[in-house]
Design an enzyme around this catalytic site. Structure first.
Site, PDB file in Angstrom:
ATOM      1  N   PRO A   1       4.650  -5.666  11.056  1.00 52.63           N
ATOM      2  CA  PRO A   1       3.925  -5.769  11.779  1.00 52.63           C
ATOM      3  C   PRO A   1       3.887  -5.938  13.261  1.00 52.63           C
ATOM      4  CG  PRO A   1       4.499  -7.728  10.526  1.00 52.63           C
ATOM      5  CD  PRO A   1       5.299  -6.861   9.776  1.00 52.63           C
TER       6      PRO A   1
ATOM      7  N   LEU B   1      -2.635  12.197  15.510  1.00 48.05           N
ATOM      8  CA  LEU B   1      -4.641  11.235  14.592  1.00 48.05           C
ATOM      9  C   LEU B   1      -5.344  10.676  15.336  1.00 48.05           C
ATOM     10  CD1 LEU B   1      -2.439  11.387  11.201  1.00 48.05           C
ATOM     11  CD2 LEU B   1      -3.994  13.695  11.674  1.00 48.05           C
TER      12      LEU B   1
ATOM     13  N   CYS C   1      -1.844   1.132  10.303  1.00 48.30           N
ATOM     14  CA  CYS C   1      -0.714   1.857  11.032  1.00 48.30           C
ATOM     15  C   CYS C   1      -1.236   2.626  12.823  1.00 48.30           C
ATOM     16  CB  CYS C   1      -0.773   3.445  10.716  1.00 48.30           C
ATOM     17  SG  CYS C   1       0.437   3.481   9.070  1.00 48.30           S
TER      18      CYS C   1
ATOM     19  N   GLN D   1      -2.928   1.849  15.496  1.00 48.50           N
ATOM     20  CA  GLN D   1      -2.951   0.624  16.502  1.00 48.50           C
ATOM     21  C   GLN D   1      -1.145   0.247  16.719  1.00 48.50           C
ATOM     22  OE1 GLN D   1      -6.073  -1.532  18.131  1.00 48.50           O
ATOM     23  NE2 GLN D   1      -4.085  -3.303  18.103  1.00 48.50           N
ATOM     24  N   LYS D   2      -1.067  -0.094  15.085  1.00 43.06           N
ATOM     25  CA  LYS D   2       0.516  -0.593  15.278  1.00 43.06           C
ATOM     26  C   LYS D   2       1.718   0.560  15.958  1.00 43.06           C
ATOM     27  CE  LYS D   2       2.731  -1.069  11.456  1.00 43.06           C
ATOM     28  NZ  LYS D   2       3.231  -0.216  11.175  1.00 43.06           N
TER      29      LYS D   2
ATOM     30  N   VAL E   1       8.949  -2.893   3.278  1.00 43.05           N
ATOM     31  CA  VAL E   1       8.146  -3.678   3.689  1.00 43.05           C
ATOM     32  C   VAL E   1       7.802  -4.119   4.626  1.00 43.05           C
ATOM     33  CG1 VAL E   1      10.095  -5.637   2.688  1.00 43.05           C
ATOM     34  CG2 VAL E   1      10.289  -4.345   5.046  1.00 43.05           C
TER      35      VAL E   1
ATOM     36  N   TYR F   1       0.743  -0.938  -0.004  1.00 41.76           N
ATOM     37  CA  TYR F   1      -0.087   0.327   0.102  1.00 41.76           C
ATOM     38  C   TYR F   1       0.568   1.402   0.190  1.00 41.76           C
ATOM     39  CZ  TYR F   1      -3.795  -2.118   0.525  1.00 41.76           C
ATOM     40  OH  TYR F   1      -5.316  -3.095   0.378  1.00 41.76           O
TER      41      TYR F   1
ATOM     42  N   LEU G   1       1.305   9.056   3.927  1.00 41.25           N
ATOM     43  CA  LEU G   1      -0.066   9.377   2.418  1.00 41.25           C
ATOM     44  C   LEU G   1      -1.082   8.960   3.460  1.00 41.25           C
ATOM     45  CD1 LEU G   1      -0.612   6.157   1.460  1.00 41.25           C
ATOM     46  CD2 LEU G   1       1.289   6.786  -0.015  1.00 41.25           C
TER      47      LEU G   1
ATOM     48  N   ARG H   1       1.308 -10.420  -6.262  1.00 43.16           N
ATOM     49  CA  ARG H   1       1.187  -9.434  -5.980  1.00 43.16           C
ATOM     50  C   ARG H   1       1.832  -9.069  -7.406  1.00 43.16           C
ATOM     51  NH1 ARG H   1       1.413  -6.033   0.255  1.00 43.16           N
ATOM     52  NH2 ARG H   1      -0.979  -5.310  -0.534  1.00 43.16           N
TER      53      ARG H   1
END
Ligand code: UDX
Ligand code: UDX
Length: 464
Positions: free
Chosen positions: A94, A229, A278, A280-281, A91, A13, A164, A40
């Protein structure tokens, strides 16, 4: 150094859209995006650009323009590294699911693999750009691996976090609020590396929007921006619950608060909870870093943003069960929307997954419609939670092709993603085909209460 050849490891993404825009705006630079996932890459190379693996408004057209000209997608990682003067690492990172830092720290396994591969292959000096969001001081670890396992070539590490947002990725890339580049400005080689990347962006970004800092500030700014945010969303969501109890309307509160120019109106939309790969991580990562320095108050402060978000998702589902006479067992519930926000097919951490899981625990029968998410993805998301067998998920959750099909003969509807098309539905027709009393729970404050209530539906919206 003037860059002529860029390689990006990771066609996801972030890597995909970012490189497509760089290629479009810099026709003199050859951009090769590589990925270990053959399917992909095959989709990125699909003759019909509508089949590229990531849905983003405007992206297909850019890929069509640049692909084959100076934009290439490939699984040949080694040769792309070898050719490039500048290598972006994009890459995924997680949250760790094992060992120390489980459930909090970022798993840097893939980053390290990339570094080792670059070190093994590189025969000329390279500028390495961290695009993935990383814990502060990752660049140091990267440099250590590169310098100690490489072929004696020189590596400069830059941090260039991506800001982004999905669904508006192309616009965000074309007109960024700022481009942030962190590097080592104390050495000549560091300065040169920073300038090389500034020059790439300067092809379309005004100079005053390109910000350079030291590496650590850049890494921490990305985590901070996402934490700020997410905190705004949790703040307004906390108010939404209070609004429901007191008779205030969260939309009115958000407007009144946001008109203060010091606060501003954006990111104050109450919802069923934030999702995405993004927020939470990155917050968990921030919490972990703070804890690892013994900064417990800092850690607790930010962790509360996640606690509030989890509460909001659960509270929404509980409200549904309570309203449906305290049981949803055997009842058909239609979920409109599965993506974590509109205009994307991404479902990572989407609130819909958790609402569905909760309702399934209460023995509901779920029917899902989302305009962009494929059925396999919906089942994979539920299977990932490990709450029940994948067989059971497939019998109790149906995925259909229209909102009308999803809502027919249902007891209740939950709107979980703010897709525009849900506003245009013939709600009268939907009401006619539902079981009565017919309930609708708007987790996005998308629909007009008055219009929906006039049709006969019993309406609940977050925050009033
Ligand atoms: C990115 C960032 O990297 C992440 O840190 C940030 O916080 C969110 O955005 P994203 O592009 O969304 O991740 O991830 P994803 O869509 O999963 O793409 C990553 C790609 O890297 C995948 O296609 C994966 O196959 C590829 N990959 C992973 C490699 O090519 N090599 C590896 O060793 C690991
Ligand atoms: C976010 C950041 O915005 C971006 O800068 C960063 O690079 C990656 O993380 P993204 O996750 O793609 O981007 O989408 P974003 O628009 O931030 O939305 C995140 C979640 O918050 C979504 O689930 C969205 O629905 C929710 N949200 C957002 C709200 O519930 N209310 C709001 O007011 C804004």
């Amino acid at each position: 150094m003037k860059i002529k050849n860029i390689c990006c490891i990771g066609a996801g993404y972030v890597g995909g859209p970012t490189m497509a825009v760089i290629a479009q705006k810099c026709p003199g630079i050859k951009v090769t995006v590589v990925d270990i996932n053959e399917n992909r890459i095959a989709s990125w190379n699909d003759e019909d650009v509508e089949n590229i693996p990531i849905y983003e408004p405007g992206l297909a057209a850019i890929v069509k323009e640049a692909r084959g000209r100076n934009l290439f997608f490939s699984t040949e990682v080694d040769s792309a590294i070898d050719e490039a003067e500048m290598i972006f690492i994009s890459v995924n990172t997680p949250t760790k699911t094992y060992g120390i830092g489980k459930g909090m720290a970022a798993d840097l396994k893939f980053i390290e693999l990339c570094a080792r591969q670059i070190a093994r292959v590189a025969k000329t000096d390279k500028i390495i750009v961290e695009k993935s969001t990383l814990p502060v001081r990752t660049a140091e670890a990267l440099k250590n691996i590169l310098d100690n396992t490489g072929n004696g070539v020189h590596f400069q590490i830059l941090s260039n976090p991506e800001f982004l947002a999905e669904g508006t990725a192309v616009q965000d890339l074309l007109n960024p609020d700022r481009v942030l580049i962190g590097g080592d400005a104390d050495t000549r080689k560091g300065k040169d590396a920073i300038q090389s990347l500034v020059d790439v962006y300067a092809n379309w970004v005004p100079a005053e929007n390109i910000l350079t800092t030291n590496v650590w500030s850049s890494e921490l700014s990305k985590l901070s921006a996402n934490a700020f945010l997410a905190q705004r969303v949790s703040s307004i969501n906390a108010m939404s619950e209070l609004c429901e109890k007191t008779g205030a309307d969260v939309e009115e509160v958000a407007k009144a608060v946001g008109m203060d120019s010091r606060i501003g109106p954006k990111f104050l939309k109450a919802s069923v909870g934030f999702g995405g790969s993004c927020f939470q991580k990155d917050i968990l990562n921030l919490v972990y870093i703070a804890k690892s320095y013994g900064l417990n108050e800092v850690a607790d402060y930010w962790e509360q943003v996640i606690i509030m978000n989890d509460h909001q998702k659960r509270r929404f589902a509980v409200k549904m069960v309570q309203t449906l006479f305290n049981t949803v067992s055997g009842k058909k519930i239609a979920l409109l929307g599965w993506a974590f926000k509109k205009d994307t097919n991404d479902t990572r951490e989407s609130a819909a997954i958790y609402v569905a899981d909760y309702l399934l625990n209460e023995h509901a029968e779920i029917v899902v419609y989302d305009p962009k998410v494929k059925p396999e993805q919906i089942y994979a998301d539920l299977d990932y939670l490990n709450t029940r067998s994948s067989g059971e998920n497939r019998t109790r959750v149906k995925v259909v092709n229209t909102s009308y099909e999803a809502t027919r003969d249902s007891h209740a509807i939950a709107v979980l993603t703010e897709w525009e098309e849900f506003k245009q539905l013939d709600w009268g027709k939907i009401y006619e085909n539902m079981l009565k009393p017919a309930f609708i729970f708007d987790g996005r404050r998308l629909l007009e209460r008055k219009a929906i209530e006039e049709i006969g539906l019993k309406f609940y919206a977050i925050g009033n």
